[in-house]
Design an enzyme around this catalytic site. Sequence first.
Site, mmCIF file in Angstrom:
data_model
loop_
_atom_site.group_PDB
_atom_site.id
_atom_site.type_symbol
_atom_site.label_atom_id
_atom_site.label_comp_id
_atom_site.label_asym_id
_atom_site.label_seq_id
_atom_site.Cartn_x
_atom_site.Cartn_y
_atom_site.Cartn_z
ATOM 1 N N HIS A 7 -70.323 43.794 -4.031
ATOM 2 C CA HIS A 7 -71.174 44.915 -4.413
ATOM 3 C C HIS A 7 -70.638 45.927 -5.647
ATOM 4 C CE1 HIS A 7 -73.473 44.990 -0.950
ATOM 5 N NE2 HIS A 7 -72.956 45.612 0.076
ATOM 6 N N HIS A 49 -78.696 50.513 0.087
ATOM 7 C CA HIS A 49 -77.910 50.275 1.032
ATOM 8 C C HIS A 49 -78.276 51.094 2.162
ATOM 9 C CE1 HIS A 49 -75.188 48.023 3.173
ATOM 10 N NE2 HIS A 49 -74.700 47.025 2.388
ATOM 11 N N GLU A 57 -82.092 45.452 2.621
ATOM 12 C CA GLU A 57 -81.855 45.605 1.026
ATOM 13 C C GLU A 57 -82.363 44.704 0.195
ATOM 14 O OE1 GLU A 57 -77.278 44.988 0.784
ATOM 15 O OE2 GLU A 57 -77.362 44.842 3.181
#
Length: 346
Positions: A105, A177, A311
């Site tokens: 991420h 997210h 996502e």
Amino acid sequence: MKRSKRLFGEVDGRPVYEYTLENSHGMQLSIMDYGAAVTAIKMPDKKGNVQNIVLGFDSVAPYVAYRPFYGATIGRVAGRIAAGKVVLEGKEVQLMVNEGKNHHHGGIPAFESRFWEVDEAATEGTLVFTYLSPDGENGYPGNLTVQVKHSLTEENEWKIHYTATTDKTTLFNPTNHVYFNLSGDHTKGVLNHMLQLESDQYAPLKEDSIPTGSLLEVEGTPFDFRELAPLKTGVESDHPQTVANRGYDHPFVLRQSADHPAGQLVDPESGRRIRFYTDRESVVVYLNNWVEGAYEIEGRKVQPYSGIALETQMLPDAIHHPNFGETILKPDEAFYSETTYQFDTL
């Protein structure tokens, strides 16, 4: 369209503000400038009861303390990159390793832990957030300018537009997210929610959650959501992929269609429904599988399967798999992507 702003706390002595858009139907979209993170989406159920249908806190402090990615803008690259090693223009680049041996991420801290500049003069019904990610941030080359525009329409649509430019060849694969719980009560979980996806294939994962590189057919597996099916299917399954991940944390390859939803999520009890459209090639489905009750929302501990993240993005670790699509962004290119979530009740 109404627009409001309130103090949401502070980080390192800097005030954090939450901005809220509200349309004429009473639907609300709230986003803070820390992490350009969605903090609330409020809408009525089939009986008219208005509730927040995403996981979020009532101040910024828990976002900093626990880093749960709730509603956050993720980047530069969503998901995991094996060993954090990539080759760009013939040169090996080492990204920050922040999850085991892998990059995850965007590193720590990444987009979700940065202040974003807000365009106070944005057009009605929109919130525009901008961040300059400096050359070398978490190992990524290039000064990357990112703009994320969130829009709320009178048709109860939440639109996310991403644009970006760079002065050096780099990687870019963002997502949001947000975790949905259409019941409006995180303690009820989402296992009885029904999911449908325009997807014939999914990407299996290795033990460290890096994709293997293969794409497998969903038919005959708990990954078959071509028709509406309950999310508990995967959690209760003995399939090796769902057992290893306590359920779903997997990319699904989407069939592309500009005028047809890529999927939908339904809560039969509340009657709330989300249909989503995207120009991205995949959606990663994750059910907050690994949360362990370490923090609370509204005074109640958050447990596994409390929300579902949808996502939209290019397939994770695409840089290492030629069949996964392109995530390289060059200086002479401009990145653009759009995802729309449409809300209604049945």
